[in-house]
Enzyme design. Structure first.
Site, PDB file in Angstrom:
ATOM      1  N   TYR A 239       0.823  -1.213   0.000  1.00  0.00           N
ATOM      2  CA  TYR A 239       0.000   0.000   0.000  1.00  0.00           C
ATOM      3  C   TYR A 239       0.857   1.263   0.000  1.00  0.00           C
ATOM      4  O   TYR A 239       0.507   2.248  -0.641  1.00  0.00           O
ATOM      5  CB  TYR A 239      -1.023  -0.010   1.155  1.00  0.00           C
TER       6      TYR A 239
ATOM      7  N   HIS B  80     -15.127   1.106  -2.098  1.00  0.00           N
ATOM      8  CA  HIS B  80     -14.052   0.195  -1.662  1.00  0.00           C
ATOM      9  C   HIS B  80     -13.054   0.861  -0.713  1.00  0.00           C
ATOM     10  O   HIS B  80     -11.981   0.310  -0.478  1.00  0.00           O
ATOM     11  CB  HIS B  80     -13.322  -0.377  -2.888  1.00  0.00           C
TER      12      HIS B  80
ATOM     13  N   ASN C  55     -15.880   2.485 -22.200  1.00  0.00           N
ATOM     14  CA  ASN C  55     -14.796   1.537 -21.938  1.00  0.00           C
ATOM     15  C   ASN C  55     -14.192   1.132 -23.288  1.00  0.00           C
ATOM     16  O   ASN C  55     -14.951   0.846 -24.216  1.00  0.00           O
ATOM     17  CB  ASN C  55     -15.379   0.296 -21.223  1.00  0.00           C
TER      18      ASN C  55
END
Ligand code: OAD
Length: 237
Positions: free
Chosen positions: A66, A118, A212
């Site tokens: 992280y 998230h 996309n």
């Protein structure tokens, strides 16, 4: 009429617009996506880095991953797709931005209300007292500790196998049920529950527009704008 002008017209007429974004919206800022060529899950095993079990087993490894991502993100800036969504937020009466991204780029572009489904890589949570802190330092100790109770801190991220915050989930689902148009930008639509949001909105009558270069929604999208986020989203203003 081109597909872009059709979508633009529907957005202009809409009183409510919901956007679901995924890693693809940040790709043109230089942030790696998770799947596909160069994706993070190509070179890293999710179960060794993004699960509560991984953190219990080897918190130093998880924290170092992280920290690596935080350092990388600190060199990145929002792109024209993030910026265009800021303008849409002020143009549409009821606007909701749901993101699966933890990178903070929507917020740094200026989006005021973001449902961070998230979590947020720039926040940490105490494994003892559960307090959440903003933490932007790039020089954290290998095992950062809670300033209040001194227990181990963890990234404020929803890992595989963990529950999404119930309040965020309920706000997101409400926004799917109530929107007239939904833009689904840069997600592979694999990870639940976000993967089902477009179907929820479609069942409730919304027009589903996917943006996309490799469309993932298939039959669920009413319009598929095949191209990159930074190229297409600004054209919808
Ligand atoms: P993925 O990496 O699974 O998918 C990225 C999507 O972005 C793909 O469909 C690409 O085709 C598309 N894409 C790539 N470049 C693009 C561009 N320039 N413009 C628009 N789209 C582009 O990312 P997510 O669907 O967001 O979870 O992944 C969902 C979750 O899986 C993530 O939130 C993460 C991961 O494990 C956590 O971190 C908890």
């Amino acid at each position: 009429m081109t597909e872009i002008s059709f979508v633009k017209q529907r957005i202009t007429a809409a009183r409510s617009l919901t956007v679901l974004s995924g890693a693809g919206i940040s790709a043109e800022s230089g942030v790696p996506t998770f799947r596909g060529p160069g994706g993070l899950w190509k070179n890293h095993r999710a179960e060794e880095l993004a699960t509560p079990e991984a953190f219990q087993r080897d918190p130093i490894l998880v924290w170092s991953w992280y920290q690596w991502r935080r350092k990388l993100l600190s060199t990145k800036a929002p792109n024209p797709a993030h910026t265009a969504l800021v303008s849409l937020e002020s143009a549409v009466e009821h606007f909701t931005l749901i993101t699966q991204n933890v990178d903070g780029l929507h917020q740094s572009a200026g989006s005021r209300t973001v449902i961070t489904l998230h979590g947020d890589i720039w926040k940490v949570r105490c494994t003892g007292c559960d307090r959440v802190f903003e933490e932007t330092s790039l020089n954290l100790p290998a095992l950062p500790r809670c300033p209040v109770c001194e227990r181990l801190l963890r990234p404020h991220i929803v890992w595989f196998g963990e529950e999404i915050d119930a309040k965020k989930l309920s706000l997101a689902i409400d926004a799917c049920h109530s929107c007239e148009v939904m833009l689904v930008i840069g997600t592979s639509a694999i990870v639940q529950p976000a993967a089902s949001f477009a179907s929820l909105a479609k069942e409730a009558g919304a027009l589903i527009v996917e943006i996309n270069p490799n469309p993932a929604l298939h039959d669920c999208a009413d319009v598929s704008l095949t191209g990159t986020a930074a190229e297409i989203v600004p054209q919808l203003l």
